[in-house]
Design a protein around this motif. Structure first.
Motif, PDB file in Angstrom:
ATOM      1  N   SER A   1       0.643  -1.552  -0.047  1.00 50.40           N
ATOM      2  CA  SER A   1       0.323   0.229  -0.398  1.00 50.40           C
ATOM      3  C   SER A   1       1.091   1.094  -0.059  1.00 50.40           C
ATOM      4  O   SER A   1       0.814   2.233  -0.796  1.00 50.40           O
ATOM      5  CB  SER A   1      -0.594   0.251   1.787  1.00 50.40           C
ATOM      6  N   TYR A   2       1.683   1.294   0.950  1.00 48.28           N
ATOM      7  CA  TYR A   2       3.054   2.560   1.040  1.00 48.28           C
ATOM      8  C   TYR A   2       3.770   2.143  -0.599  1.00 48.28           C
ATOM      9  O   TYR A   2       3.527   3.606  -1.301  1.00 48.28           O
ATOM     10  CB  TYR A   2       3.842   2.036   1.721  1.00 48.28           C
TER      11      TYR A   2
ATOM     12  N   ASN B   1       1.398   3.623  -3.303  1.00 48.43           N
ATOM     13  CA  ASN B   1       0.762   5.307  -1.973  1.00 48.43           C
ATOM     14  C   ASN B   1      -0.456   5.252  -1.950  1.00 48.43           C
ATOM     15  O   ASN B   1      -0.988   6.226  -2.510  1.00 48.43           O
ATOM     16  CB  ASN B   1       1.772   6.628  -3.686  1.00 48.43           C
ATOM     17  N   SER B   2      -1.152   5.176  -1.600  1.00 46.12           N
ATOM     18  CA  SER B   2      -2.534   4.866  -1.203  1.00 46.12           C
ATOM     19  C   SER B   2      -2.631   3.716  -0.048  1.00 46.12           C
ATOM     20  O   SER B   2      -3.552   2.443   0.238  1.00 46.12           O
ATOM     21  CB  SER B   2      -2.844   3.774  -2.659  1.00 46.12           C
TER      22      SER B   2
END
Ligand SMILES: [Zn+2]
Length: 209
Positions: free
Chosen positions: A182-183, A186-187
């Protein structure tokens, strides 16, 4: 059940399923005033039942076993002394959980299974491996959670049985992997407290999610 066999089986499971590499990590199970713990610096595939040490939780004295006790013996002792409901501990340097530990970022609740651990997996401040300070930091940050990251080191999970503590070690690694993704994308979309409350209620009616 044979306690030493239970400890050995779960230590090997950590190794077989990629949660530990080489001789890192350790597993223990409490029985009254003593705990059974894996030895230090012995490869998991060479470990046998008689290598598991019996240690007095209060004094740290080795009551049974010829091997050197795990370097994190005091951390296991402190956790058992602080929370008497905890009966089993699994400590690993599993890759994605340890990425978060090294970055000193708590693992966010991006996947509902984290509710078995807590609202996130917090990071205990850094202290030297094997030190009493590390044990203290781990216990203080663990609080009511079932898992904690050790800054720049690894991860600890706890339970009322080795089955529980081991399952949580796997869950933390899985959620850390998903959070890492998820990092990267970028969400990061953590679940809200209300959503996690609902998950906990769901867990109460199902043994596993
Ligand atoms: Zn370690």
């Amino acid at each position: 059940m044979d306690i030493k066999k239970d400890v050995l089986d779960h230590a090997k499971k950590c190794y077989d399923n990629g949660l530990t590499i080489g001789t890192s990590g350790n597993v223990s199970l409490k029985d009254g005033h003593v705990m059974y713990i894996t030895p230090s610096a012995l490869p998991y595939n060479e470990m046998i039942e008689s290598d598991i040490l019996k240690v007095d939780i209060e004094t740290g004295d080795v009551l049974e076993g010829e091997r050197k006790a795990s370097s994190e013996t005091s951390m296991h002792r402190y956790i058992y002394m602080k929370d008497t409901d905890i009966k089993a501990i699994v400590h690993t340097h599993s890759t994605y959980a340890t990425v978060f530990a090294c970055a000193q970022i708590p693992i966010p609740p991006v996947h509902y299974t984290i509710a078995d651990i807590g609202r996130e997996v917090p990071v205990a401040p850094y202290a030297l491996f094997g030190s009493e300070k590390l044990a203290e930091n781990a216990v203080n940050t663990l609080g009511d959670n079932n898992g904690v990251l050790l800054a720049n080191h690894g991860v600890v999970s706890v339970g009322s049985s080795l089955k529980d503590a081991y399952r949580r070690a796997e869950t933390i690694e899985e959620v850390a992997h998903l959070s890492f993704g998820s990092y990267v994308l970028n969400s990061v979309q953590p679940l809200s407290n209300e959503e996690l409350d609902d998950v906990e209620k769901g867990f109460e009616s199902y043994v596993s999610g």
